[in-house]
Write an enzyme that holds these catalytic residues in place. Structure first.
Site, PDB file in Angstrom:
ATOM      1  N   GLU A  59      12.891 -86.739 -42.018  1.00 20.78           N
ATOM      2  CA  GLU A  59      13.660 -87.971 -42.215  1.00 20.78           C
ATOM      3  C   GLU A  59      14.551 -88.243 -41.003  1.00 20.78           C
ATOM      4  O   GLU A  59      14.903 -89.375 -40.720  1.00 20.78           O
ATOM      5  CB  GLU A  59      14.491 -87.892 -43.505  1.00 20.78           C
ATOM      6  CG  GLU A  59      14.637 -89.244 -44.159  1.00 20.78           C
ATOM      7  CD  GLU A  59      15.128 -89.192 -45.589  1.00 20.78           C
ATOM      8  OE1 GLU A  59      14.451 -89.759 -46.461  1.00 20.78           O
ATOM      9  OE2 GLU A  59      16.180 -88.595 -45.857  1.00 20.78           O
ATOM     10  N   HIS A 105      -3.110 -66.831 -47.426  1.00 23.58           N
ATOM     11  CA  HIS A 105      -4.346 -66.990 -48.190  1.00 23.58           C
ATOM     12  C   HIS A 105      -4.565 -68.453 -48.535  1.00 23.58           C
ATOM     13  O   HIS A 105      -5.198 -68.783 -49.532  1.00 23.58           O
ATOM     14  CB  HIS A 105      -4.287 -66.126 -49.455  1.00 23.58           C
ATOM     15  CG  HIS A 105      -4.182 -64.674 -49.132  1.00 23.58           C
ATOM     16  ND1 HIS A 105      -5.264 -63.817 -49.156  1.00 23.58           N
ATOM     17  CD2 HIS A 105      -3.126 -63.930 -48.709  1.00 23.58           C
ATOM     18  CE1 HIS A 105      -4.873 -62.597 -48.795  1.00 23.58           C
ATOM     19  NE2 HIS A 105      -3.585 -62.640 -48.510  1.00 23.58           N
ATOM     20  N   LYS A 108      12.151 -98.538 -51.090  1.00 28.17           N
ATOM     21  CA  LYS A 108      13.192 -98.576 -52.127  1.00 28.17           C
ATOM     22  C   LYS A 108      13.485-100.020 -52.525  1.00 28.17           C
ATOM     23  O   LYS A 108      13.605-100.354 -53.701  1.00 28.17           O
ATOM     24  CB  LYS A 108      14.487 -97.947 -51.602  1.00 28.17           C
ATOM     25  CG  LYS A 108      14.410 -96.465 -51.345  1.00 28.17           C
ATOM     26  CD  LYS A 108      15.819 -95.955 -51.065  1.00 28.17           C
ATOM     27  CE  LYS A 108      15.801 -94.701 -50.235  1.00 28.17           C
ATOM     28  NZ  LYS A 108      17.107 -94.349 -49.698  1.00 28.17           N
TER      29      LYS A 108
END
Ligand code: PA5
Length: 446
Positions: A281, A302, A414
């Site tokens: 950000e 893994h 937003k």
């Protein structure tokens, strides 16, 4: 404290030995900017001028919230990730058998199912709700606040106020208004302390204190790292955070596009998510930036490690270990013949050996790698690491000539969500939504 950064594999393979020099040569300009911004009070994450006030405000508040068995934290992004990292690292009991409390529940999503489960199963009488939002107006957090407030009101009537704490801006925003309107307990997020740089304020430290974590040690560790910069910005060139910033900028300049954060302190795994948000950000701007990729040793050996080792050669790595020697059981003598070499060794030797093996493998396969080796894995060490990474992030942003403290691109989504739900002040976004939804669809069912 003696934490160590090991640089011998940092400038390697496609990244020439002198790749950081053009950025290191900007240290005078960057240190002058640091001095200016510190003097203007714009970098409170670094010199922490709020520390005394935080203590004064938090100490009397703690006895009011400690009697609760559950804390329900409402917050998102920088308002939640620090608390989660502290909880997982230093109060992991909730995930262990026979835990007897306290419990911290972090609602950092708008997941109807899990929020319903929380409100359905927690007892309001046993719960303190802590609503954390710097701006005091984040839709995800506010939506949960309204639901939690109703839930408390229904069960506790006028006593709902005793169950609600807000952590928000000192003067601005809806949450601050709400706290004044109802006389709620509150703590402040200082000016200029943006979400992802605020973990070491009331935002992260109130939940930490509720869990019994040594929150002052977190601050002490951060101060240890910040002090040389805060006292003498001109010493920037000697500070490891600036060396990291020069390295990160050099990676970008040489077309590396991913930065692995490989955490070999398993209990600190949630720091990967905290770091990813801090880095992404802050630095993903103007078509620039290197994507943070959190990974956890040994689990991810893994999983994604194959891609790290033999995928595109576009990755650098911050490799995190601790020199702590955890108390743990060891292997007995009665092991099968083909495993007898483990006999008598503590279980923790396996983690150490695998960290070494993976570090060598990454270095051998051409990943420029900086090894951060922490003296221990306690809160003070974590505070030091957080400060190092926050400062490195800001300096990287300055070297990239972008603003690492804002996040303009995420604002559009937003605003669109608000418009979609009928908020009135977004006519442009409403029109944009209508146009987007009117575009012909190309559907393929499966
Ligand atoms: O790091 C940031 O600034 C953001 O991730 C914010 O923390 C997040 O958007 C929540 O904002 P607020 O604390 O204002 O509710």
């Amino acid at each position: 404290m003696s934490h160590c950064i090991e640089w011998s594999r940092a400038y390697a393979h496609r990244l020439p030995k002198n790749a950081g020099e053009p950025f290191f040569s900007r240290r005078k300009e960057i240190s002058e900017r640091l001095a200016r911004e510190l003097a203007a009070g714009k970098l409170p994450f670094l010199d922490m001028p709020y520390r005394e006030k935080l203590r004064e405000d938090m100490l009397p508040l703690l006895p009011r919230i400690k009697p609760f068995r559950h804390m329900l934290l409402l917050g998102i992004g920088g308002s939640a990730l620090g608390a989660r990292a502290f909880q997982r690292a230093f109060a992991p009991g909730q995930d262990e058998p026979d835990h007897a409390g306290p419990w911290l529940w972090i609602a950092d999503n708008v997941c109807p199912g899990s929020f319903e489960a929380l409100l359905g199963k927690l007892r309001p009488a046993d719960t303190v709700v802590v609503c954390v939002s710097k701006s005091g107006g984040t839709i995800e957090t506010l939506a949960q606040y309204f639901l939690a407030k109703e839930w408390l009101l229904a069960a506790r009537g006028e006593r709902w106020r005793e169950h609600m704490v807000v952590v928000t801006d000192r003067t601005k925003g809806y949450l601050r208004e709400e706290s004044l309107r109802h006389g709620l307990l509150s703590l402040e997020v200082p000016n200029f302390l943006g979400g992802r740089y605020s973990a070491l304020s009331a935002v992260g430290l109130l939940p930490a204190a509720f869990l019994g974590i040594d929150w002052e040690a977190l601050l002490d560790g951060a101060r240890d790292v910040a002090l040389p910069l805060a006292r003498n910005p001109a010493s920037l060139g000697l500070h490891p955070s600036f060396a990291l910033a020069c390295w990160a900028k050099a990676l970008e300049e040489h077309h590396y596009s991913q930065l692995i954060f490989f955490c070999y302190i398993p209990s600190w795994a949630a720091y990967g998510l905290w770091f990813a948000q801090l880095w992404a950000e802050s630095l993903g701007k103007g078509g620039k930036g290197i994507m943070p990729v959190p990974a956890v040793g040994v689990t991810d050996q893994h999983s994604v490690n194959q891609m790290f080792l033999d995928g595109r050669r576009d990755k650098g790595c911050l490799f995190l270990t601790s020199r702590s020697r955890p108390r743990c059981r060891g292997f007995g003598e009665n092991l099968p013949e083909q495993w007898s070499w483990l006999a008598g060794k503590p279980f923790s030797d396996l983690l150490e050996a695998e960290a070494l093996g993976t570090r060598m493998a990454l270095a051998a396969s051409g990943v420029p790698l900086v090894h951060l080796d922490m003296e221990d894995d306690g809160p003070r060490d974590a505070g030091a690491l957080m400060m190092l990474l926050e400062a490195a992030t800001v300096f990287t942003g300055w070297l990239m000539d972008i603003n690492p403290l804002d996040q303009p691109a995420v604002e559009l989504g937003k605003r669109l969500a608000n418009a979609r739900l009928g908020a009135k002040s977004y006519p442009e976004e409403e029109a944009g939504l209508a146009a987007f939804l009117a575009e012909p669809r190309r559907e393929q069912m499966f």
